[in-house]
Design an enzyme around this catalytic site. Sequence first.
Site, mmCIF file in Angstrom:
data_model
loop_
_atom_site.group_PDB
_atom_site.id
_atom_site.type_symbol
_atom_site.label_atom_id
_atom_site.label_comp_id
_atom_site.label_asym_id
_atom_site.label_seq_id
_atom_site.Cartn_x
_atom_site.Cartn_y
_atom_site.Cartn_z
ATOM 1 N N HIS A 6 -5.410 -6.597 -3.336
ATOM 2 C CA HIS A 6 -6.261 -6.507 -2.387
ATOM 3 C C HIS A 6 -6.470 -8.177 -1.717
ATOM 4 O O HIS A 6 -6.990 -8.512 -0.719
ATOM 5 C CB HIS A 6 -7.607 -6.092 -2.259
ATOM 6 C CG HIS A 6 -7.624 -4.521 -2.292
ATOM 7 N ND1 HIS A 6 -8.925 -3.668 -2.728
ATOM 8 C CD2 HIS A 6 -6.701 -3.845 -1.888
ATOM 9 C CE1 HIS A 6 -8.505 -2.572 -2.356
ATOM 10 N NE2 HIS A 6 -7.179 -2.580 -1.903
ATOM 11 N N HIS B 298 0.627 3.956 -2.990
ATOM 12 C CA HIS B 298 0.123 5.347 -2.416
ATOM 13 C C HIS B 298 1.326 6.417 -3.030
ATOM 14 O O HIS B 298 1.188 7.593 -3.207
ATOM 15 C CB HIS B 298 -0.235 5.514 -1.258
ATOM 16 C CG HIS B 298 -1.633 5.183 -1.239
ATOM 17 N ND1 HIS B 298 -2.661 5.321 0.105
ATOM 18 C CD2 HIS B 298 -2.137 4.370 -1.700
ATOM 19 C CE1 HIS B 298 -3.465 4.751 -0.097
ATOM 20 N NE2 HIS B 298 -3.500 4.051 -1.093
ATOM 21 N N ASP C 46 -14.540 -2.103 -5.061
ATOM 22 C CA ASP C 46 -14.157 -3.501 -5.361
ATOM 23 C C ASP C 46 -15.681 -3.904 -6.345
ATOM 24 O O ASP C 46 -15.144 -4.623 -7.244
ATOM 25 C CB ASP C 46 -14.035 -4.401 -4.052
ATOM 26 C CG ASP C 46 -12.967 -4.174 -3.205
ATOM 27 O OD1 ASP C 46 -11.705 -3.868 -3.866
ATOM 28 O OD2 ASP C 46 -12.880 -3.977 -2.097
ATOM 29 N N ARG D 12 0.914 -1.290 0.001
ATOM 30 C CA ARG D 12 0.072 0.044 -0.094
ATOM 31 C C ARG D 12 0.979 1.197 -0.107
ATOM 32 O O ARG D 12 0.632 2.185 -0.766
ATOM 33 C CB ARG D 12 -0.947 -0.023 1.194
ATOM 34 C CG ARG D 12 -1.771 1.148 1.327
ATOM 35 C CD ARG D 12 -2.864 1.106 2.511
ATOM 36 N NE ARG D 12 -3.421 2.375 2.733
ATOM 37 C CZ ARG D 12 -3.473 2.908 4.005
ATOM 38 N NH1 ARG D 12 -3.168 2.427 4.947
ATOM 39 N NH2 ARG D 12 -4.075 4.292 4.083
ATOM 40 N N TRP E 203 -9.831 -8.972 2.620
ATOM 41 C CA TRP E 203 -10.578 -9.327 1.484
ATOM 42 C C TRP E 203 -10.579 -10.693 1.104
ATOM 43 O O TRP E 203 -11.596 -11.205 0.302
ATOM 44 C CB TRP E 203 -9.842 -8.499 0.103
ATOM 45 C CG TRP E 203 -10.210 -6.851 0.132
ATOM 46 C CD1 TRP E 203 -11.246 -6.372 -0.552
ATOM 47 C CD2 TRP E 203 -9.600 -6.137 0.735
ATOM 48 N NE1 TRP E 203 -11.195 -4.972 -0.475
ATOM 49 C CE2 TRP E 203 -10.168 -4.844 0.469
ATOM 50 C CE3 TRP E 203 -8.414 -5.894 1.519
ATOM 51 C CZ2 TRP E 203 -9.647 -3.558 0.667
ATOM 52 C CZ3 TRP E 203 -7.759 -4.779 1.888
ATOM 53 C CH2 TRP E 203 -8.367 -3.500 1.561
HETATM 54 C C1 TBV Z 1 -5.757 -1.235 1.651
HETATM 55 C C2 TBV Z 1 -8.824 1.315 -0.944
HETATM 56 C C3 TBV Z 1 -2.887 -2.231 -2.410
HETATM 57 N N1 TBV Z 1 -7.100 -0.018 0.061
HETATM 58 C C4 TBV Z 1 -6.748 -0.357 1.548
HETATM 59 C C5 TBV Z 1 -7.910 -0.014 2.225
HETATM 60 C C6 TBV Z 1 -8.747 0.802 1.585
HETATM 61 C C7 TBV Z 1 -8.193 0.665 0.089
HETATM 62 C C8 TBV Z 1 -7.862 0.075 3.715
HETATM 63 C C9 TBV Z 1 -6.822 0.894 4.341
HETATM 64 C C10 TBV Z 1 -6.800 0.617 5.859
HETATM 65 O O1 TBV Z 1 -7.646 0.875 6.587
HETATM 66 O O2 TBV Z 1 -5.717 -0.010 6.478
HETATM 67 C C11 TBV Z 1 -9.678 1.735 2.083
HETATM 68 N N2 TBV Z 1 -9.957 0.028 -2.392
HETATM 69 C C12 TBV Z 1 -9.391 1.412 -1.968
HETATM 70 C C13 TBV Z 1 -9.697 2.158 -2.838
HETATM 71 C C14 TBV Z 1 -10.394 1.526 -3.885
HETATM 72 C C15 TBV Z 1 -10.374 0.254 -3.677
HETATM 73 C C16 TBV Z 1 -9.459 3.723 -2.759
HETATM 74 C C17 TBV Z 1 -10.962 2.295 -4.994
HETATM 75 C C18 TBV Z 1 -11.325 3.243 -5.602
HETATM 76 N N3 TBV Z 1 -4.925 -1.117 -3.482
HETATM 77 C C19 TBV Z 1 -5.014 -0.677 -4.796
HETATM 78 C C20 TBV Z 1 -3.841 -0.647 -5.559
HETATM 79 C C21 TBV Z 1 -2.994 -1.492 -4.793
HETATM 80 C C22 TBV Z 1 -3.689 -1.602 -3.403
HETATM 81 C C23 TBV Z 1 -3.371 -0.527 -6.808
HETATM 82 C C24 TBV Z 1 -1.479 -2.028 -5.141
HETATM 83 C C25 TBV Z 1 -1.007 -2.279 -6.144
HETATM 84 N N4 TBV Z 1 -4.354 -1.289 -0.447
HETATM 85 C C26 TBV Z 1 -3.507 -2.448 -0.952
HETATM 86 C C27 TBV Z 1 -3.154 -3.215 -0.009
HETATM 87 C C28 TBV Z 1 -3.738 -2.805 1.224
HETATM 88 C C29 TBV Z 1 -4.808 -2.020 0.765
HETATM 89 C C30 TBV Z 1 -2.121 -4.353 -0.098
HETATM 90 O O3 TBV Z 1 -5.953 0.128 -5.016
HETATM 91 C C31 TBV Z 1 -3.857 -3.796 2.552
HETATM 92 C C32 TBV Z 1 -2.946 -2.772 3.501
HETATM 93 C C33 TBV Z 1 -6.694 -0.445 -7.412
HETATM 94 C C34 TBV Z 1 -2.815 -3.367 4.914
HETATM 95 O O4 TBV Z 1 -2.868 -4.457 4.946
HETATM 96 O O5 TBV Z 1 -2.381 -2.617 5.916
HETATM 97 C C35 TBV Z 1 -7.716 -1.244 -5.424
HETATM 98 C C36 TBV Z 1 -7.115 -0.067 -5.782
HETATM 99 O O6 TBV Z 1 -10.911 -0.657 -4.092
HETATM 100 C C37 TBV Z 1 -7.992 1.156 -5.859
#
Ligand code: TBV
Length: 249
Positions: free
Chosen positions: A163, A42, A208, A38, A179
């Site tokens: 995810h 970001h 999602d 993440r 997830w």
């Molecule tokens: C965590 C957001 C990799 N993503 C994550 C959270 C949220 C989102 C939880 C944060 C938290 O409370 O700790 C709310 N999911 C989204 C958003 C959208 C969604 C904004 C769509 C509009 N995600 C991602 C990409 C990648 C990730 C492109 C990596 C390549 N994100 C990700 C991981 C974790 C989050 C591995 O965005 C878990 C982190 C494409 C942890 O366990 O601490 C999905 C997309 O669908 C938007």
Amino acid sequence: MAAAATAATVLTDAQIAAIKADLVELYKKTPCMPIMVRLAWHDAGTFNVKDGTGGTNASIRFSEMAHAANSGLNIAIGLLEPIKAKHPEISNADLYQLASVVGIEFAGGPVIPFRSGRKDATAEECVEDGRLPDATKAADHLRDVFYRMGMNDQEIVALSGAHCLGAAHKDRSGFDGPWTEDKLKWGNDYFANIIAGGKEGLLLLPSDKALFEDEKMRPFVEKYAADLEAFNTDYVAAHTKLSELGFSA
Ligand code: TBV
């Protein structure tokens, strides 16, 4: 060597291997691979392909950290601090991206190529809030954000498969839970969860669900749910591109 003052540090294979070994040790003690994925996303995902601003430059460690989308990511930077102190030769931007690809490999995912040489931004190079996606919005919003980076529909779906790792945390995003069944193991089960319309105990955000509701994105969701190899191949390509947004070596 007139360019030396502005040149970024390109590491040797041996230097990268040493840092990778320390990341593996970190993951054995503290399985923080998901938050590193993440963090890297970001940092890179602020890129604007039209004007070249944002991208993979560690600007997230300055004012961007206060943006709501980045809540909790200071934890990831803190976990990397001892490694950065031991290996000052690696830029922060390279370290964030390396931590992510090593994390995915450690979780049983594909090997993603890594090139070093990203330059760290100064605090003045931070971008404004609002460039990262909002989890409560649908496909049109995802497109606006990812097209701005230069990504297409297929890359949006492939990257969303990240995810399969990690979870949302109530105190960070307000959402709660993983997830997939095993949040520390790489796989394509995130897509099965979407197709099922959510499963007991598993998280499914509006964004999602949007992937499956969208006519153009749904075929990729179905393909990746049925074929782990196809997912991995497309994921590697999309992640490599993401990890190099704004970086030209
Ligand atoms: C965590 C957001 C990799 N993503 C994550 C959270 C949220 C989102 C939880 C944060 C938290 O409370 O700790 C709310 N999911 C989204 C958003 C959208 C969604 C904004 C769509 C509009 N995600 C991602 C990409 C990648 C990730 C492109 C990596 C390549 N994100 C990700 C991981 C974790 C989050 C591995 O965005 C878990 C982190 C494409 C942890 O366990 O601490 C999905 C997309 O669908 C938007």
